[in-house]
Design a protein around this motif. Structure first.
Motif, mmCIF file in Angstrom:
data_model
loop_
_atom_site.group_PDB
_atom_site.id
_atom_site.type_symbol
_atom_site.label_atom_id
_atom_site.label_comp_id
_atom_site.label_asym_id
_atom_site.label_seq_id
_atom_site.Cartn_x
_atom_site.Cartn_y
_atom_site.Cartn_z
ATOM 1 N N LEU A 1 0.825 -1.203 0.000
ATOM 2 C CA LEU A 1 0.000 0.000 0.000
ATOM 3 C C LEU A 1 0.862 1.256 0.000
ATOM 4 O O LEU A 1 0.564 2.231 -0.688
ATOM 5 C CB LEU A 1 -0.953 -0.025 1.193
ATOM 6 N N ARG A 2 1.973 1.174 0.742
ATOM 7 C CA ARG A 2 2.849 2.348 0.765
ATOM 8 C C ARG A 2 3.472 2.585 -0.613
ATOM 9 O O ARG A 2 3.604 3.722 -1.055
ATOM 10 C CB ARG A 2 3.935 2.179 1.826
ATOM 11 N N ARG A 3 3.846 1.520 -1.274
ATOM 12 C CA ARG A 3 4.374 1.693 -2.632
ATOM 13 C C ARG A 3 3.318 2.279 -3.548
ATOM 14 O O ARG A 3 3.616 3.131 -4.397
ATOM 15 C CB ARG A 3 4.844 0.351 -3.202
ATOM 16 N N SER A 4 2.101 1.805 -3.372
ATOM 17 C CA SER A 4 1.014 2.345 -4.198
ATOM 18 C C SER A 4 0.835 3.839 -3.942
ATOM 19 O O SER A 4 0.596 4.612 -4.866
ATOM 20 C CB SER A 4 -0.306 1.639 -3.882
ATOM 21 N N LEU A 5 0.969 4.234 -2.665
ATOM 22 C CA LEU A 5 0.803 5.650 -2.320
ATOM 23 C C LEU A 5 1.897 6.499 -2.970
ATOM 24 O O LEU A 5 1.643 7.604 -3.434
ATOM 25 C CB LEU A 5 0.802 5.820 -0.792
ATOM 26 N N ILE A 6 3.124 5.934 -3.004
ATOM 27 C CA ILE A 6 4.225 6.681 -3.634
ATOM 28 C C ILE A 6 3.963 6.845 -5.137
ATOM 29 O O ILE A 6 4.105 7.946 -5.689
ATOM 30 C CB ILE A 6 5.577 5.964 -3.369
ATOM 31 N N SER A 7 3.523 5.774 -5.770
ATOM 32 C CA SER A 7 3.203 5.875 -7.207
ATOM 33 C C SER A 7 2.062 6.852 -7.440
ATOM 34 O O SER A 7 2.101 7.651 -8.371
ATOM 35 C CB SER A 7 2.769 4.514 -7.767
ATOM 36 N N LEU A 8 1.076 6.783 -6.554
ATOM 37 C CA LEU A 8 -0.075 7.678 -6.685
ATOM 38 C C LEU A 8 0.367 9.137 -6.598
ATOM 39 O O LEU A 8 -0.071 9.978 -7.371
ATOM 40 C CB LEU A 8 -1.067 7.422 -5.550
ATOM 41 N N ARG A 9 1.245 9.402 -5.648
ATOM 42 C CA ARG A 9 1.677 10.778 -5.456
ATOM 43 C C ARG A 9 2.385 11.298 -6.714
ATOM 44 O O ARG A 9 2.134 12.409 -7.152
ATOM 45 C CB ARG A 9 2.618 10.895 -4.262
ATOM 46 N N GLU A 10 3.233 10.444 -7.298
ATOM 47 C CA GLU A 10 3.930 10.875 -8.501
ATOM 48 C C GLU A 10 2.946 11.251 -9.593
ATOM 49 O O GLU A 10 3.097 12.244 -10.287
ATOM 50 C CB GLU A 10 4.867 9.765 -9.007
ATOM 51 N N ALA B 1 1.390 10.528 6.716
ATOM 52 C CA ALA B 1 0.340 11.489 6.336
ATOM 53 C C ALA B 1 -0.626 10.846 5.345
ATOM 54 O O ALA B 1 -1.847 10.976 5.466
ATOM 55 C CB ALA B 1 0.969 12.743 5.733
ATOM 56 N N ALA B 2 -0.065 10.111 4.366
ATOM 57 C CA ALA B 2 -0.900 9.469 3.355
ATOM 58 C C ALA B 2 -1.759 8.366 3.978
ATOM 59 O O ALA B 2 -2.951 8.250 3.696
ATOM 60 C CB ALA B 2 -0.017 8.891 2.254
ATOM 61 N N GLU B 3 -1.138 7.568 4.836
ATOM 62 C CA GLU B 3 -1.895 6.479 5.480
ATOM 63 C C GLU B 3 -2.962 7.027 6.425
ATOM 64 O O GLU B 3 -4.029 6.450 6.572
ATOM 65 C CB GLU B 3 -0.944 5.569 6.271
#
Lengths: 178, 235
Positions: A165-174, B15-17
């Motif tokens: 999920l954290r990797r997904s969040l990083i991709s999403l942010r980009e 923050a994202a989580e």
């Protein structure tokens, strides 16, 4: 409608009761829907809705200085409260905060951004993720799934789920920042 | 816009989580505390919130029951009615008129069972009151002999919470309540009724008990919840 809601929130900051009642009648069905979906329990959702509108009434003066649209602000307030309730209700037994260092292995998405003119930015960016990962992000937001629930649904260990999920969040942010 | 703010990557993920809602309870609570004081973290949370919020568009509205708005209005807008005083509310007086007949019967029963001693008639007029309320288990009976000028109280149920006191009030007609003091812990207690209040101890008066800070209300008016009340009646 959006302007109306903004005005009503400003009126609530001035403690205009009629404005509060009107704001409630315009917006409570949406907020109740959001909260009910997460809590999945009518009695709890009704209590939560009450607390949410107390917060809205008490914090209406803070709306002016934030960056959301009026309806978004209300949804964020409602959702935050519902998540607070459900996380407190289901404290997880395992401590999963084992400091994942995901920043090193974050990968740039190789796909081009799908540049559809319709659809919201978040939807377009979710389409760039694997289907499963996009589903996990949506499930977390809309259904309020915890890491345990996501791990169970996607049949992966909980730590793997969090790394995913954290990797997904990083991709999403980009994608979102483009 | 806050997207220009940069914070370290670990905090960025928190923050994202947080915005997504997946942070486990303990981490969520500690992040919430940091959000209050850390502006950069707060604006990153706001950024993530503003990105995610449209995902809620797919959620269908559901009509909430009317009781929610009713409860909200009474909860948010009763501050003025508190300022105006519960003793001026119609509901309070309606409740009392229903209670008054029951009160007399109960007081009669208490005499019969020697819960309180029957009033000593010294040629004076005797008044009784039974105090109870829907929101507490506190029950008291009181009687007053206007020749002795003493109000005798017996608490039959209920105790004050720690660091709180029960305060006794007399409400004469449409006047504001006047304090007769804080109740001691003794179950039976006698209070001298000051001269200016003696006339008020008539059938028109109401006795009431409120929950007040240790030592009683500092304002001279009831500030806490109304726990029990009952009309004074001549027997």
């Amino acid at each position: 409608m959006s302007d109306d809601i903004g005005n009503l929130i400003s009126q609530c900051a001035l403690k205009n009761r009629a404005a509060f009642t009107q704001l409630y009648s315009l917006t409570s069905a949406k907020l109740f829907g959001v909260v009910l979906r997460i809590l999945n329990n009518r009695a709890e959702a009704e209590d939560a809705l009450q607390e949410i509108y107390v917060k809205i009434w008490n914090n209406a003066d803070k709306f002016a200085v934030n960056q959301y649209s009026p309806m978004s602000w209300l949804v964020v307030v409602a959702r935050n409260h519902a998540i607070d309730v459900i996380r407190a209700r289901k404290p997880i037994a395992v401590d999963i905060d084992d400091a994942f260092d995901v920043s090193d292995d974050s990968k740039t998405p190789e796909q081009e951004a799908i540049n559809t003119s319709e659809g919201k930015r978040i939807d377009r960016c979710l389409q760039e993720l694997d289907e499963q990962k996009a589903l996990a992000v949506r499930g977390a937001y809309v259904e309020g799934y915890s890491y345990d629930e996501l791990a169970e649904r996607f049949s992966v260990p909980i730590n793997t789920m969090r790394t995913w999920l954290r990797r997904s969040l990083i991709s999403l942010r980009e994608c979102l920042e483009q | 816009m806050s997207s220009q703010v940069t914070i370290d990557e670990k905090d960025e993920m928190l923050a994202a989580e947080y915005a997504l809602g997946t942070l486990p309870h303990g981490e969520r609570v500690s992040l919430e505390k940091r959000i209050v004081t850390e502006a950069d973290l707060r604006s990153r949370v706001a950024w993530w919130n503003s990105q995610f919020v449209t995902l809620a568009d797919e959620v269908e509205p559901v009509e909430a029951p009317a009781s929610v708005l009713r409860k909200l209005e009474s909860r948010l807008f009763t501050s003025t009615s508190t300022e105006a005083g519960w003793w001026r509310s119609l509901g309070f007086w309606r409740g009392l008129s229903v209670a008054s007949l029951a009160g007399l019967i109960v007081v009669g029963g208490l005499y019969a069972n020697n819960v309180i001693s029957p009033p000593q008639r010294d040629g004076g007029n005797v008044f009784v009151a039974q105090m109870s309320g829907e929101n507490s288990d506190l029950r008291l009976v009181a009687y007053y002999d206007d020749s002795a000028k003493k109000l005798r109280l017996k608490r039959t149920a209920g105790e004050a919470a720690e660091n709180r006191d029960f305060e006794l009030w007399i409400i004469a007609g449409t006047q504001d309540p006047v304090s007769l003091g804080v109740l001691p812990t003794d179950a039976i207690y006698e209070v001298d009724v000051p001269e200016e209040l003696q006339a008020a101890m008539s059938s028109e008066a109401v006795l009431a008990i409120t929950d007040e800070p240790d030592g009683g209300s500092a304002t001279g008016k009831p500030t806490g919840a109304l726990l029990a009340a009952g009309p004074v009646q001549q027997i």
